[in-house]
Design an enzyme around this catalytic site. Structure first.
Site, PDB file in Angstrom:
ATOM      1  NE  ARG A  50      -2.911   0.395   3.314  1.00 44.14           N
ATOM      2  CZ  ARG A  50      -2.234   0.482   4.462  1.00 44.14           C
ATOM      3  NH1 ARG A  50      -1.478   1.531   4.722  1.00 44.14           N
ATOM      4  NH2 ARG A  50      -2.319  -0.483   5.358  1.00 44.14           N
ATOM      5  CE1 TYR A  90     -17.205  12.325 -14.818  1.00 45.79           C
ATOM      6  CE2 TYR A  90     -16.774  12.177 -12.467  1.00 45.79           C
ATOM      7  CZ  TYR A  90     -17.115  11.582 -13.659  1.00 45.79           C
ATOM      8  OH  TYR A  90     -17.356  10.240 -13.691  1.00 45.79           O
ATOM      9  CG  ASP A 108     -10.634  17.116 -13.504  1.00 46.07           C
ATOM     10  OD1 ASP A 108      -9.952  16.613 -14.413  1.00 46.07           O
ATOM     11  OD2 ASP A 108     -11.610  16.539 -12.982  1.00 46.07           O
TER      12      ASP A 108
HETATM   13  C1  LIG Z   1     -14.115  10.745 -15.443  1.00 45.47           C
HETATM   14  C2  LIG Z   1     -13.757  12.025 -14.827  1.00 45.47           C
HETATM   15  C3  LIG Z   1     -13.497  12.111 -13.452  1.00 45.47           C
HETATM   16  C4  LIG Z   1     -13.648  10.934 -12.511  1.00 45.47           C
HETATM   17  O1  LIG Z   1     -12.724   9.928 -12.788  1.00 45.47           O
HETATM   18  P1  LIG Z   1     -12.995   8.366 -12.482  1.00 45.47           P
HETATM   19  O2  LIG Z   1     -11.752   7.731 -12.951  1.00 45.47           O
HETATM   20  O3  LIG Z   1     -14.217   7.971 -13.253  1.00 45.47           O
HETATM   21  O4  LIG Z   1     -13.209   8.237 -11.011  1.00 45.47           O
HETATM   22  C5  LIG Z   1     -13.129  13.346 -12.933  1.00 45.47           C
HETATM   23  N1  LIG Z   1     -13.037  14.429 -13.733  1.00 45.47           N
HETATM   24  C6  LIG Z   1     -13.281  14.388 -15.057  1.00 45.47           C
HETATM   25  C7  LIG Z   1     -13.160  15.619 -15.870  1.00 45.47           C
HETATM   26  C8  LIG Z   1     -13.663  13.184 -15.649  1.00 45.47           C
HETATM   27  O5  LIG Z   1     -13.930  13.143 -16.962  1.00 45.47           O
END
Ligand SMILES: *Cc1c(COP(=O)(O)O)cnc(C)c1O
Length: 380
Positions: A46, A98, A170
């Site tokens: 981990r 998202y 993000d």
């Molecule tokens: C898909 C996505 C997420 C979440 O990611 P997961 O791998 O599905 O948990 C977060 N931000 C954006 C912009 C995404 O497209």
């Protein structure tokens, strides 16, 4: 070194024991120790895993960051990042993030005394106006899903830093090939590796990269302490994926532009959402901040019936959620990815019943366009 070279070599040194050119999948839970307190730097999987470490170094290098941490999903990566915020603190968030991010913030973290304000971050004055004395983070997504609103990262970073707050971006939609937020003063970048970084629709994962040593130490502590790590096999898959990120993103971008240009001219398309289009109100900002426009294109067909006709008439494009894979995926945000968003918020953002989103894949561009064309021509 250039981006493609970094993508292939960073973190990917040949294995010291065998010379294996690819990083092995270290599928182990623990490591033999030489004596009490004497080991090779690996005690428990981990905490440390060589395959995961290789991926973390790789993605950190691609974003131009010093530190990287890989998690079991994009949401786990965002959740770990939010552990930098404590009860009583305030976070400003893009109002069109998202859906899973909005759910995590509003339904889970708000219950632990963290305060969130959602604003349209494409106007930096909205961010400035939302700042409070307890604001410690600004969380942005650019371009947003699915209506492709662009936020000026440098302007937001300046405003946030003046208030002593960190900026998190993000960067899932762009990937580090098309956008490197740290360049503009952003402090922390998160990704769902599920999308472009892995790129083959066969793994769920997430990553956080950053430069600040103290925040990095805390993220490493959270990664081990909360334990939502990326598995060795998934780490290996994503490491395999990033090796071709540069060539994949070039082609996603090329086909994305072609598909957007085709849609913009099509009589059944009422509105196009693509920052690469001259008609996008933030085209200049996107051009300045991004190295390309990518493969995400959304378009409005005016009604649910029209959207349904296209979504059910495509033959090669697959009707599915998610994005960033080699195959073109087509979806209906209002009933799929954004079903949990309140109807009035959907209306305000432009997520209408007629909106269709396509993740333009790596098939031949002509085939993608031909498939969309025959589906659009089925509209009465
Ligand atoms: C898909 C996505 C997420 C979440 O990611 P997961 O791998 O599905 O948990 C977060 N931000 C954006 C912009 C995404 O497209």
């Amino acid at each position: 070194m250039g981006f493609a070279t970094t993508a292939i070599h960073a973190g990917n040194e040949p294995d010291p024991t065998t010379g294996s050119v690819t990083v092995p999948i270290y599928q182990t839970s623990t490591y033999a120790q030489d004596g009490l307190g004497r080991h090779k730097g690996y005690e428990y999987a981990r905490t440390q895993n060589p395959t995961r470490h290789a991926l973390e170094r790789n993605i950190a290098a691609l974003e131009g960051a010093r530190f990287g941490y890989a998690f079991a999903s994009g949401m786990a990566a965002i959740d770990a990042t939010m552990r930098l915020v404590k009860a009583g603190e305030h976070v400003i968030v893009s109002d069109n993030t998202y859906g899973g991010t909005y759910r995590l913030f509003s339904r889970i973290l708000a219950g632990y005394g963290v305060e969130f304000t959602y604003v349209d971050t494409s106007e930096v004055s909205n961010v400035e106006a939302a700042i409070k004395t307890n604001t410690t983070m600004v969380f942005v997504e650019t371009p947003t899903n699915p209506v492709m609103i662009v936020t000026d990262l440098q302007a937001v970073a300046e405003v946030a830093h003046r208030a002593g707050a960190r900026v998190v971006c993000d960067n899932t939609f762009m990937s580090p090939y098309l956008q490197q937020p740290l360049e503009f003063g952003v402090d922390i970048v998160v990704h769902s590796t599920t999308k472009y970084l892995n790129g083959h629709s066969d793994s769920v994962g997430g990553v956080v990269v950053l430069n600040d040593e103290q925040d990095a130490e805390w993220l490493a502590f959270v990664q081990n302490g909360a334990g939502a790590i990326l598995s060795p096999f998934d780490s290996w898959l994503v490491l395999r994926g990033t090796k071709t990120l540069a060539v994949r993103m070039e082609q996603h971008d090329r086909s994305g532009r072609a598909v957007a240009a085709f849609l913009e001219e099509h009589p059944k398309v009422e509105k196009l959402y693509y920052p690469g289009s001259l008609s996008h109100r933030q085209h200049d900002l996107a051009k300045r901040q991004q190295r390309g426009f990518g493969g995400m294109v959304a378009f409005d067909l005016g009604s649910l019936d029209n959207a349904r006709t296209v979504l059910e008439s495509v033959r090669m494009c697959t009707l599915a959620e998610s994005l960033g894979g080699v195959e073109s995926l087509i979806s209906h945000p209002a009933t799929m990815t954004h079903a949990s968003v309140l109807p009035e918020t959907r209306d305000r953002l432009g997520i209408t019943d007629g909106l269709v989103r396509i993740s333009v894949g790596l098939e031949d561009t002509d085939d993608i366009i031909a498939d969309l064309d025959q589906a659009l021509n089925k509209i009465a």
